[in-house]
Design an enzyme around this catalytic site. Structure first.
Site, PDB file in Angstrom:
ATOM      1  N   ARG A  19       0.820  -1.324  -0.181  1.00 37.49           N
ATOM      2  CA  ARG A  19       0.066  -0.168  -0.045  1.00 37.49           C
ATOM      3  C   ARG A  19       0.664   0.991   0.160  1.00 37.49           C
ATOM      4  O   ARG A  19       0.481   2.183  -0.703  1.00 37.49           O
ATOM      5  CB  ARG A  19      -0.900  -0.069   1.079  1.00 37.49           C
ATOM      6  CG  ARG A  19      -2.126  -1.016   1.004  1.00 37.49           C
ATOM      7  CD  ARG A  19      -2.970  -0.836   2.343  1.00 37.49           C
ATOM      8  NE  ARG A  19      -2.511  -1.305   3.340  1.00 37.49           N
ATOM      9  CZ  ARG A  19      -2.775  -1.486   4.636  1.00 37.49           C
ATOM     10  NH1 ARG A  19      -4.016  -1.051   4.926  1.00 37.49           N
ATOM     11  NH2 ARG A  19      -2.018  -1.911   5.846  1.00 37.49           N
ATOM     12  N   ASN A  37      -6.219  -2.557   1.892  1.00 40.02           N
ATOM     13  CA  ASN A  37      -6.195  -4.248   2.026  1.00 40.02           C
ATOM     14  C   ASN A  37      -7.561  -4.795   1.957  1.00 40.02           C
ATOM     15  O   ASN A  37      -8.433  -4.188   2.555  1.00 40.02           O
ATOM     16  CB  ASN A  37      -5.583  -4.557   3.322  1.00 40.02           C
ATOM     17  CG  ASN A  37      -4.007  -4.549   3.120  1.00 40.02           C
ATOM     18  OD1 ASN A  37      -3.465  -4.374   1.977  1.00 40.02           O
ATOM     19  ND2 ASN A  37      -3.546  -4.588   4.137  1.00 40.02           N
TER      20      ASN A  37
END
Length: 760
Positions: A19, A37
């Site tokens: 990320r 996520n």
């Protein structure tokens, strides 16, 4: 004109800095949107022009973090009412069952190693220094997706400095879920064997432990995945003290080397081996010891001159090695036969008579794991001997295979001695870490707990449970825990060696092979029929059908487990010569008992493992084994010496008719004959290995096979694998395990895939 795109990425993309990578890449392209996520991996919403999006999308795969493994990446253009002002990492919605890999533990990276030895760095001597690319993952996973609140680190709140790093896109710890420091993080302390605290500050702890190690003490150190027992590997009397206390008389011990320089000084290591040792897995790698080594080799590895080498893979080990600068024995923190300890209470209770001092910390380990162990053959093939830390619990199925299968929710219970679990709760297959022998109560408890943990993490209830056909396997008794009748669970059984064969078929995607496949499945023991223990098997697989086409000659299976531990019993069972020639190996009472058993016995075996034991006994291994495979290691070591000087090889079954069975008794006769002619033990051992290879070639030629797959514990033998490569690889397509161990750890994996391919 900007459009909105949704990108879905699956694979190992959580706990690897994915990320933050996406955030910085999106910022670089001035894209607005979000990344999060999910239960399947990572999802990105990107608002930008089509041209910019295409460059952004292409660079995700090209520039992804090195620890990530993208299995699939797709995008769609969507109608999005929200207009984003910037790009953000957003909170995970974790309500649904997960469908993604669990991230394994990663070895400490070089940057973090540097920081903890830098006096000017705020993490100086903080052993739990990690970043987005390194540190524990699976060991601390309570739930999923991989977010701090789903790990045992949720007990530790980040201090302002750590929070600042966490929020800074330019920092290496940007969105690092394992971010801590000495102010807000994990505390370490030292106790003596009586549980009295001695030191609690890191700059005191590690010099103290180093001095104790150099003075001959044994340390039980709580590492990131469980306790290790450490001692000075250069002092014979200290290593022997550890062996006596741990009741481990001769089984080789791993050695932790403080640096690459120390490694090169003590063992023969090439770039292939070094890459393994310095990988994110950082396993134990078995390597030849140098003639002039600092290590007390006769005590560390009494059977042969090889060392299970290890480099520091955690901050704890890195700091300790920095202080000691000597090779250290580093073996699992357990008592003989039990699983690795993971809690302070458990360690002090079970290791109090072994360790002089303990290093504890307050990070809870959810999934204790031993170190993974690999061998490297001289022809550069990797053999996994133990699949655990850094490798478990994921298994990346071949993409073509994944497209072919549709499965119910399955749990496979594996074998008993080298137990593991395999589950199919979603579209991923998970193969657990090695547990050990389920006859040990604590191992059985950990086995049960792991099954329940998987049920919790994946939020699933199995529809099918697969077990071995052996009626007395402890793994099969786990059915009671699963309440199969109450939960309407179907139970399936798979024969032990068929499970081995199924494991290698899956690993190389051979289920749909247009050619028939020969399965060479050799091990020590596996339930065959009511009157037969199998272990020297040749199977044919074609079009979802298995057929046992040949096997090694049956001989008497005497005294059950005693035969597996005492090679002279295998020799007696395979002996057709003058009894007086081997009577000296037995006491008078043993001889009477064993001969009587031989006469009355109705159970037969085709075991290559026991045939190997018998040959080892003839060549000098006449005592009882203290660990599984000890006689085989002895025999391989002899053969390797002859192979290394390019001794001519002889096939002991040259000209023999092998169309019915493989003549085990004839092999023993030839070994005895050569011994009487004073041919060296090394040459005879090599000839025996060569004979096994020629047996494979003859069976393959007789039945017109071109594809040969190998599984079973016998193929942990590096020399045998090299001989097969040398003699057969140019004539046949040979398939060996690459991501699984050939031993019984792969049984659960094979059981599950047999169910998927044959019973679905």
């Amino acid at each position: 004109m900007n459009s909105t795109f949704k990108i879905r990425i699956s694979g190992r993309v959580q706990g690897v800095g994915f990320r933050p990578f996406i955030y910085n890449l999106a910022t670089q392209y001035k894209i607005k949107g979000t990344v999060t996520n999910t239960t399947f991996g990572v999802e990105i919403t990107a608002q930008t022009s089509a041209e910019v999006f295409r460059n952004f999308y292409d660079n995700i795969s090209l520039q992804a973090p090195s620890s990530s493994k993208i299995e699939a990446i797709t995008f769609t253009e969507v109608s999005e009412q929200i207009h984003f002002k910037d790009f953000q990492i957003v909170a995970t919605n974790s309500g649904n069952p997960i469908n993604a890999p669990l991230t394994p533990d990663f070895a400490i990276c070089s940057d973090c190693k540097t920081e903890i030895l830098d006096k000017n760095n705020r993490r100086f001597y903080y052993p739990f220094t990690t970043c987005t690319t390194c540190g524990p993952r699976y060991a601390i996973t309570e739930n999923f997706p991989f977010e701090r609140e789903n790990t045992s680190l949720h007990h530790f709140n980040m201090c302002p400095e750590c929070q600042k790093e966490y929020n800074n896109p330019k920092d290496k710890r940007f969105y690092s879920q394992t971010n801590t420091c000495s102010v807000c993080g994990i505390q370490v302390w030292v106790t003596n064997a009586n549980g009295e605290k001695l030191y609690e500050t890191n700059p005191e702890i590690f010099p103290f432990l180093a001095n104790q190690l150099k003075s001959g003490s044994i340390i039980a150190l709580k590492n990131t995945s469980g306790y290790l027992l450490l001692c000075d590997a250069t002092k014979a009397e200290v290593v022997q003290k550890l062996r006596l206390r741990k009741q481990r008389p001769v089984k080789p011990l791993a050695v932790l080397f403080p640096s690459e320089e120390s490694l090169h000084k003590n063992v023969s290591v090439d770039d292939f081996a070094l890459n393994e040792l310095q990988s994110t897995v950082s396993p134990i790698v078995i390597l030849p010891s140098k003639a002039k080594s600092d290590v007390a080799i006769n005590e560390v590895s009494p059977i042969n001159r090889t060392i299970g080498a290890l480099l520091p893979y955690s901050g704890l080990l890195h700091l300790l090695c920095h202080e000691t600068q000597i090779p250290l024995v580093a073996t699992s923190g357990n008592v003989h036969g039990s699983p690795i300890c993971s809690s302070e209470k458990e360690a002090e209770e079970k290791l109090k008579n072994i360790a002089d001092f303990f290093l504890h910390h307050d990070l809870h380990i959810e999934h204790p794991q031993d170190d993974s162990v690999v061998r490297l053959t001289k022809k550069k093939r990797k053999i996994i001997l133990r699949r655990a830390r850094g490798l478990a619990p994921n298994f990346s199925l071949p993409s073509a295979y994944k497209e072919q299968i549709q499965s119910k929710k399955i749990v496979a219970l594996g074998a008993d001695l080298k137990s593991s679990i395999a589950i199919f709760p979603n579209t991923y297959l998970y193969a657990s870490e090695y547990f050990g022998n389920l006859s040990d109560y604590d191992t059985a408890l950990r086995f049960q707990k792991t099954i329940q943990d998987y049920f919790s993490i994946f939020k699933f209830q199995p529809e099918v449970v697969v077990k071995d056909k052996h009626p007395l396997y402890e793994s099969g008794r786990m059915l009671e825990e699963l309440q199969i009748d109450k939960n309407n669970i179907k139970v399936e059984e798979v024969q032990h060696h068929i499970a081995h064969f199924s494991a290698i078929l899956t690993e190389h995607n051979l289920w749909q092979s247009q050619n028939k496949v020969l399965g060479i499945i050799w091990d020590g023991i596996g339930f065959g029929t009511e009157h037969e223990i199998w272990g020297g098997e040749f199977f044919e697989y074609q079009k979802k059908e298995f057929k046992r086409i040949q096997h090694f000659e049956n001989f008497n299976w005497i005294l059950g487990d005693k035969m597996s531990k005492n090679p002279k019993i295998s020799l007696l069972s395979l002996w057709n010569g003058n009894p007086d020639e081997i009577r000296h190996l037995f006491s008078a009472n043993e001889w009477i008992l064993f001969e009587k058993q031989k006469e009355q016995n109705t159970l037969q075996t085709s075991s290559v493992g026991r045939l190997i034991d018998a040959v080892a006994c003839l060549l000098g291994f006449t005592y009882e084994m203290t660990f599984e495979g000890e006689a085989a290691i002895y025999l391989e070591s002899l053969a390797q010496k002859a192979y290394d000087i390019q001794t001519a090889k002889i096939d002991y079954l040259e000209g023999e008719d092998l169309t019915e069975t493989i003549l085990s008794f004839k092999i023993i006769e030839k070994v005895v004959s050569d011994s009487k002619q004073n041919i060296s033990k090394e040459e005879i051992a090599l000839n025996f290995h060569f004979t096994l290879v020629k047996v494979i070639e003859k069976v393959a030629n007789f039945h017109s096979f071109k594809e040969i797959a190998y599984s079973g514990g016998v193929f942990q033998n590096a020399l045998l694998v090299d001989l097969i490569e040398e003699e057969l690889a140019v004539k046949f397509n040979c398939y060996f395990h690459e991501n699984l161990s050939p031993n019984d750890e792969n049984i659960a994996f094979g059981q599950l895939n047999y169910s998927v391919n044959i019973n679905s």
